[in-house]
Design a protein around this motif. Structure first.
Motif, PDB file in Angstrom:
ATOM      1  N   THR A  31       0.685  -0.767  -0.239  1.00 19.83           N
ATOM      2  CA  THR A  31      -0.169   0.148  -0.334  1.00 19.83           C
ATOM      3  C   THR A  31       0.947   1.596   0.231  1.00 19.83           C
ATOM      4  N   ARG A  32       2.317   0.882  -0.089  1.00 20.26           N
ATOM      5  CA  ARG A  32       3.113   2.316   0.026  1.00 20.26           C
ATOM      6  C   ARG A  32       3.965   2.431  -0.865  1.00 20.26           C
ATOM      7  N   GLY A 171      13.428  -2.011 -16.882  1.00 17.28           N
ATOM      8  CA  GLY A 171      15.138  -1.628 -17.382  1.00 17.28           C
ATOM      9  C   GLY A 171      14.998  -0.858 -19.062  1.00 17.28           C
ATOM     10  N   ASN A 172      13.876  -0.762 -19.796  1.00 17.72           N
ATOM     11  CA  ASN A 172      12.942   0.190 -20.583  1.00 17.72           C
ATOM     12  C   ASN A 172      12.368   1.309 -20.172  1.00 17.72           C
ATOM     13  N   ASN A 173      12.832   1.526 -18.464  1.00 17.05           N
ATOM     14  CA  ASN A 173      12.583   3.054 -18.401  1.00 17.05           C
ATOM     15  C   ASN A 173      10.198   2.858 -17.793  1.00 17.05           C
ATOM     16  N   LYS A 174      10.110   1.873 -17.955  1.00 14.01           N
ATOM     17  CA  LYS A 174       8.849   1.735 -17.901  1.00 14.01           C
ATOM     18  C   LYS A 174       7.760   0.779 -16.711  1.00 14.01           C
ATOM     19  N   LEU A 175       6.425   1.083 -16.261  1.00 11.85           N
ATOM     20  CA  LEU A 175       6.037   0.526 -15.211  1.00 11.85           C
ATOM     21  C   LEU A 175       7.364   0.675 -14.261  1.00 11.85           C
ATOM     22  N   ALA A 176       7.368   1.749 -13.313  1.00 13.83           N
ATOM     23  CA  ALA A 176       8.885   1.847 -12.398  1.00 13.83           C
ATOM     24  C   ALA A 176       7.944   1.566 -10.517  1.00 13.83           C
ATOM     25  N   ASN A 177       7.105   1.581 -10.676  1.00 13.07           N
ATOM     26  CA  ASN A 177       6.480   0.765  -9.292  1.00 13.07           C
ATOM     27  C   ASN A 177       6.053  -0.620  -9.322  1.00 13.07           C
ATOM     28  N   LEU A 178       5.301  -1.361 -10.440  1.00 14.10           N
ATOM     29  CA  LEU A 178       5.323  -2.436 -10.828  1.00 14.10           C
ATOM     30  C   LEU A 178       5.926  -2.375  -9.833  1.00 14.10           C
ATOM     31  N   SER A 179       7.785  -2.845 -11.141  1.00 13.48           N
ATOM     32  CA  SER A 179       8.641  -3.412 -11.277  1.00 13.48           C
ATOM     33  C   SER A 179       9.473  -3.006  -9.879  1.00 13.48           C
ATOM     34  N   GLU A 180       8.905  -1.705  -8.964  1.00 16.52           N
ATOM     35  CA  GLU A 180       9.582  -1.668  -7.110  1.00 16.52           C
ATOM     36  C   GLU A 180       9.242  -2.884  -6.534  1.00 16.52           C
ATOM     37  N   ILE A 181       7.860  -3.118  -6.660  1.00 15.11           N
ATOM     38  CA  ILE A 181       6.957  -3.906  -5.844  1.00 15.11           C
ATOM     39  C   ILE A 181       7.648  -5.744  -5.670  1.00 15.11           C
ATOM     40  N   MET A 303       9.200   4.281   4.712  1.00 13.42           N
ATOM     41  CA  MET A 303       8.123   4.022   6.105  1.00 13.42           C
ATOM     42  C   MET A 303       7.404   5.134   6.191  1.00 13.42           C
ATOM     43  N   GLY A 304       6.350   5.040   7.001  1.00 15.47           N
ATOM     44  CA  GLY A 304       5.179   5.402   7.198  1.00 15.47           C
ATOM     45  C   GLY A 304       6.199   6.708   9.117  1.00 15.47           C
ATOM     46  N   ASN A 305       5.914   7.723   9.330  1.00 16.01           N
ATOM     47  CA  ASN A 305       6.386   8.004  10.703  1.00 16.01           C
ATOM     48  C   ASN A 305       5.509   7.541  11.538  1.00 16.01           C
ATOM     49  N   ALA A 306       6.518   7.163  12.989  1.00 14.34           N
ATOM     50  CA  ALA A 306       5.636   6.553  13.813  1.00 14.34           C
ATOM     51  C   ALA A 306       4.807   7.723  14.091  1.00 14.34           C
ATOM     52  N   GLU A 307       3.916   7.639  14.705  1.00 16.38           N
ATOM     53  CA  GLU A 307       2.131   8.554  15.263  1.00 16.38           C
ATOM     54  C   GLU A 307       2.024   8.342  17.113  1.00 16.38           C
ATOM     55  N   ALA A 308       1.617   8.788  17.632  1.00 14.06           N
ATOM     56  CA  ALA A 308       1.294   8.373  18.970  1.00 14.06           C
ATOM     57  C   ALA A 308      -0.097   7.890  19.222  1.00 14.06           C
ATOM     58  N   MET A 309      -0.413   6.939  19.751  1.00 12.76           N
ATOM     59  CA  MET A 309      -1.671   6.288  19.897  1.00 12.76           C
ATOM     60  C   MET A 309      -2.324   6.610  20.347  1.00 12.76           C
ATOM     61  N   ASN A 310      -4.017   6.915  19.892  1.00  8.95           N
ATOM     62  CA  ASN A 310      -4.744   7.586  20.521  1.00  8.95           C
ATOM     63  C   ASN A 310      -5.709   6.650  21.156  1.00  8.95           C
ATOM     64  N   ASP A 311      -6.945   6.845  22.048  1.00  8.76           N
ATOM     65  CA  ASP A 311      -7.773   5.858  22.755  1.00  8.76           C
ATOM     66  C   ASP A 311      -8.699   5.573  21.850  1.00  8.76           C
ATOM     67  N   ASP A 312      -8.815   5.884  20.684  1.00  8.41           N
ATOM     68  CA  ASP A 312     -10.082   5.802  19.733  1.00  8.41           C
ATOM     69  C   ASP A 312      -9.108   4.305  19.126  1.00  8.41           C
TER      70      ASP A 312
END
Length: 316
Positions: A31-32, A171-181, A303-312
């Protein structure tokens, strides 16, 4: 008998904790990675090209489903150390993330019917079903050493037929994010294959010479069957875009690497790094890719930054 606590200060095998630390440092989530940014590239591909990519990504989804539901789990029954169990648990979680990530790719780039067709294909293709049934038969009925061989063959050889296409397009400079996975998956699988190959070699060295010869005969026969099927699969899938022979060479190269991971010599003398399609190697080496056992999370993956947990946050 009392159940005892694992003591991480005791080193039964120093590689266990090393691999655990490296593997957990490489956590990632599909998802990132913004696969939607590849839609423009996707729309400019021909229908045949899109079909090939959907088939190889769908095939990976089937193989990683097998690993996440069966393959990694059976390894836990034959661990040599308690820390090895922790390493295997990490591998199991990542295989589930891999399986999910392929679904993310398919659903992001295709409409619902195309995705259904891809799933139908992967679940009914003769060559795909042959390899998952062959590997799973070992998982269910094999010895601990046989299971490790099956896993190394699956992750270190059979996956790479399907990895080829995304890397080629990158390698042909296409589909950068698919290939990143795909590159993130490759990095994980490199760790899995190397570690299980190392554990296999420890057990293999404990066999007598006659037992080793008998085991090697079984292993070679399994590999021959898998490769014969794999090359049929390659012709079916890659024939329409003229890359079948390049893919077969890529598979041979990774077969050599898998054998080396288990302590054996290469089996294909003419399948070295220099023999691989340079466009694919460029796809591996672009940006964050590190085709290396102990690489860290790539610079392009945030990576996402760590955040303090809330009651919710506790209201499920």
């Amino acid at each position: 008998m009392a159940y005892t606590t694992i003591n991480w200060n005791v080193d039964e095998d120093e590689l266990d904790e090393y691999v655990f630390d490296k593997a957990t440092a490489q956590y990632w989530l599909d998802t990132r990675v913004p696969v939607s940014n590849d839609i423009l590239d996707w729309q400019h591909l021909s229908a045949t090209e899109r079909d090939v990519i959907n088939k190889v990504v769908g095939g990976l989804a089937l193989l990683d489903t097998l690993q996440s539901e069966e393959g990694v789990d059976v390894m836990r029954r034959d661990v040599r150390t308690r820390k090895e169990m922790a390493v295997i648990n990490d591998f199991l979680m990542m295989e589930s993330i891999h399986a999910k990530s392929y679904g993310t790719i398919l659903t992001t780039l295709n409409d619902e019917q195309v995705v259904k067709d891809a799933f139908h294909w992967m679940n009914n293709n003769e060559q795909m079903q042959f390899k998952v049934k062959k590997i799973n038969a070992v998982y269910q009925n094999g010895t601990g050493l046989q299971k490790k061989v099956a896993s190394v063959f699956l992750e270190g050889i059979l996956y790479y037929d399907n990895f080829f296409t995304p890397l080629w397009y990158r390698g042909n400079n296409k589909l950068a994010n698919l290939s990143e996975i795909i590159k993130l998956v490759i990095r994980d699988e490199s760790v899995h294959g190397t570690y299980l190959g190392y554990k296999f070699h420890q057990g293999f060295d404990e066999l007598s010479e006659p037992e080793q010869k008998q085991f090697r005969k079984w292993m070679d026969n399994l590999l021959d069957e898998l490769l014969e099927n794999e090359f049929k699969f390659t012709d079916v899938v890659y024939g329409p875009i003229g890359l079948a022979e390049d893919v077969k060479q890529f598979v041979r190269y990774n077969a050599n690497k898998a054998m080396q991971n288990m302590g054996f010599d290469s089996i294909f003398p003419n399948a070295e790094l220099k023999d691989i399609n340079p466009i694919v190697m460029n796809g591996i080496n672009t940006e964050t890719a590190n085709h290396d056992f102990f690489s860290q999370v790539g610079a392009g993956y945030l990576m996402g930054n760590a955040e303090a947990m809330n009651d919710d946050d506790y209201d499920f």
